[in-house]
Design a protein around this motif. Structure first.
Motif: not given
Length: 138
Positions: A25-26, A29, A33, A72-73, A76
C-alpha cells in the motif's frame, strides 16, 4: 495431512501475505502521488497557449486533485482485492518452493500495481500532443 495441518498452512500463508500489505500500500500511495505530479506537470507544460474550446470550463488543479484522489482511492481498493490473488494462487497451486513462489508473486503484483498509475500521465501527454498536432476534436 490433517485438518490441523491444513489450517496452520493457511494461517501461515495469510500471515506472510498480510505482513507485506503495508509495503504494498505504501508503494501504491507513492506511485499515485508521483503519477499525479507527472500528470500535473504534463498539463502545465503541454497546455500553455493552447486554444480553449468554446463552452468548456477551466478546471482548477484543486478540482483535478480531488477528482483524481477519489479515483485513486478506488483504484487502491481494487488493487487490494487483487492482492488476495497471491494467497489464493498459493493455496490452489500448492508450489513446491513456497518461499520462492511468494517472492515472485509478490514482486510481480507489486511492480505491476505500482506501474499501472503511470498510464494516466502517459495517456494525458499523448492526448495533448495529439491535440496540438491535429487540433481539438469538434
Amino acid at each position: 495431512m490433517t485438518i490441523t495441518d491444513t489450517s496452520s498452512v493457511t494461517t501461515e500463508t495469510w500471515k506472510w501475505w498480510e505482513s507485506r500489505r503495508l509495503r504494498y500500500n505504501l508503494g501504491l500511495a507513492v506511485a499515485g502521488w508521483v503519477a499525479w505530479g507527472m500528470t500535473e506537470l504534463t498539463l502545465r507544460f503541454l497546455t500553455p497557449g493552447m486554444p480553449t474550446i468554446q463552452g468548456t470550463v477551466e478546471v482548477s488543479w484543486v478540482s483535478r486533485m480531488l477528482h483524481q484522489g477519489v479515483a485513486y482511492l478506488i483504484f487502491m481498493a481494487v488493487a487490494n482485492l487483487f492482492y488476495l490473488a497471491g494467497p489464493v494462487a498459493e493455496k490452489l497451486m500448492q508450489p513446491a518452493d513456497i518461499d520462492g513462489f511468494r517472492r515472485r508473486m509478490f514482486g510481480l503484483g507489486f511492480w505491476f500495481s505500482v506501474a499501472l498509475p503511470f498510464i494516466v500521465p502517459v495517456l494525458t501527454a499523448l492526448a495533448l500532443i495529439n491535440m496540438t498536432t491535429t487540433g481539438p476534436a469538434a
